[in-house]
Design a protein around this motif. Sequence first.
Motif, PDB file in Angstrom:
ATOM      1  N   ILE A   1       1.077  -1.346   0.272  1.00  0.00           N
ATOM      2  CA  ILE A   1       0.085   0.178   0.330  1.00  0.00           C
ATOM      3  C   ILE A   1       0.917   1.537  -0.379  1.00  0.00           C
ATOM      4  CG2 ILE A   1      -1.285   1.199   1.415  1.00  0.00           C
ATOM      5  CD1 ILE A   1      -2.639  -1.114   2.195  1.00  0.00           C
ATOM      6  N   GLU A   2       1.761   1.362   0.473  1.00  0.00           N
ATOM      7  CA  GLU A   2       2.863   2.709   1.026  1.00  0.00           C
ATOM      8  C   GLU A   2       3.644   2.936  -0.529  1.00  0.00           C
ATOM      9  OE1 GLU A   2       4.485   5.417   1.908  1.00  0.00           O
ATOM     10  OE2 GLU A   2       1.979   4.664   3.267  1.00  0.00           O
ATOM     11  N   GLY A   3       4.062   1.501  -1.247  1.00  0.00           N
ATOM     12  CA  GLY A   3       4.612   1.743  -2.460  1.00  0.00           C
ATOM     13  C   GLY A   3       3.999   2.214  -3.241  1.00  0.00           C
ATOM     14  N   ALA A   4       2.334   1.805  -3.614  1.00  0.00           N
ATOM     15  CA  ALA A   4       1.926   2.177  -4.376  1.00  0.00           C
ATOM     16  C   ALA A   4       0.810   3.859  -4.085  1.00  0.00           C
ATOM     17  CB  ALA A   4       0.234   1.445  -4.173  1.00  0.00           C
ATOM     18  N   LEU A   5       1.114   4.567  -3.176  1.00  0.00           N
ATOM     19  CA  LEU A   5       0.962   5.521  -2.396  1.00  0.00           C
ATOM     20  C   LEU A   5       2.014   6.574  -2.969  1.00  0.00           C
ATOM     21  CD1 LEU A   5      -0.636   5.309   1.100  1.00  0.00           C
ATOM     22  CD2 LEU A   5      -1.615   5.444  -1.681  1.00  0.00           C
ATOM     23  N   SER A   6       3.457   5.961  -2.656  1.00  0.00           N
ATOM     24  CA  SER A   6       4.760   6.284  -2.913  1.00  0.00           C
ATOM     25  C   SER A   6       4.544   7.218  -4.854  1.00  0.00           C
ATOM     26  CB  SER A   6       5.376   5.955  -2.815  1.00  0.00           C
ATOM     27  OG  SER A   6       5.482   5.073  -3.762  1.00  0.00           O
ATOM     28  N   LEU A   7       3.480   6.490  -5.724  1.00  0.00           N
ATOM     29  CA  LEU A   7       2.850   6.871  -6.441  1.00  0.00           C
ATOM     30  C   LEU A   7       2.839   8.475  -7.025  1.00  0.00           C
ATOM     31  CD1 LEU A   7       1.519   4.272  -8.768  1.00  0.00           C
ATOM     32  CD2 LEU A   7       4.641   4.667  -8.181  1.00  0.00           C
ATOM     33  N   VAL A   8       1.700   8.477  -6.035  1.00  0.00           N
ATOM     34  CA  VAL A   8       1.534   9.981  -6.349  1.00  0.00           C
ATOM     35  C   VAL A   8       2.355  10.940  -5.003  1.00  0.00           C
ATOM     36  CG1 VAL A   8       0.010  11.624  -4.529  1.00  0.00           C
ATOM     37  CG2 VAL A   8      -1.188   9.235  -5.275  1.00  0.00           C
ATOM     38  N   ASP A   9       3.491  10.665  -4.402  1.00  0.00           N
ATOM     39  CA  ASP A   9       4.272  11.558  -3.681  1.00  0.00           C
ATOM     40  C   ASP A   9       4.983  12.027  -4.409  1.00  0.00           C
ATOM     41  OD1 ASP A   9       2.888  10.739  -0.987  1.00  0.00           O
ATOM     42  OD2 ASP A   9       3.729   9.392  -0.651  1.00  0.00           O
ATOM     43  N   LYS A  10       5.384  11.453  -5.358  1.00  0.00           N
ATOM     44  CA  LYS A  10       7.270  11.570  -6.586  1.00  0.00           C
ATOM     45  C   LYS A  10       6.619  12.636  -7.014  1.00  0.00           C
ATOM     46  CE  LYS A  10       9.010   6.584  -6.787  1.00  0.00           C
ATOM     47  NZ  LYS A  10       9.389   5.467  -7.508  1.00  0.00           N
ATOM     48  N   VAL A  11       4.440  12.402  -7.574  1.00  0.00           N
ATOM     49  CA  VAL A  11       4.455  13.693  -8.337  1.00  0.00           C
ATOM     50  C   VAL A  11       4.745  14.987  -7.378  1.00  0.00           C
ATOM     51  CG1 VAL A  11       2.397  15.040  -9.688  1.00  0.00           C
ATOM     52  CG2 VAL A  11       2.911  12.334  -9.215  1.00  0.00           C
TER      53      VAL A  11
END
Length: 232
Positions: free
Chosen positions: A66-76
């Motif tokens: 889940i954290e890995g998936a959310l990191s996609l948003v963080d990277k933006v």
Amino acid sequence: MQKSTVEYYKLAVRQAGNAMESIQRANADYEHECELTKNAFEGDLLGEKGYKDRLAELAQERDAKIEGALSLVDKVGEEYAAEMAELGKLDGGRIDDGVMKLLNSGLQLTNEDWQELANAHKDNHVMTRILRERYNANRSKSKENGLTFVQFGQSPQDRQENFVRFTRTIRNACTNKYTPQNGSSVFASRQDYYNYLAKDSIGRMKPFGDESFDTVDQDFPVNYVKARPTVW
């Protein structure tokens, strides 16, 4: 800027959708594995300690996904922040000598004068900062009644803070199981909700350079339904 403001919002919305799909898979896999582990425990294939350890392990694996998936948003958000940090660097080359001579001349500027200067330098963060400081310093000296606030553009820092708030909000929305509402209206899908968040945030942004937000309704369409589903 490498991408326009709208393109950054589109990317964040797209990554939120990708993250949501990954989160759903992670939760489904977790529930499936927990059921298998429970069956093994009830079938005496696992002891109590092994059962608890396995459940804890599965929870950690799920949370990591889940954290890995959310990191996609963080990277933006990080990419946009890096662009704003670069844009916000102090650069003496962006100082308008003509305006500085005017400001240092001692001439009493009218509110219209200040507004004209603000409009002319709305995308120059260095001049925006100088104008704001000079304007605030001279407000008390003005003999005009009801001198109104002059908007000096939008600094890279302000843009960054606004976009970061948006990415944090949409990040949290990825983990919300329940259908959010806009007043009495219910969003037709999670995509519609993400688009709504993007439009709401863009409404607090000012176009940079030759950007235009005229097509934001087409870029981020939002649909509603009458009946409220319990969960998505």
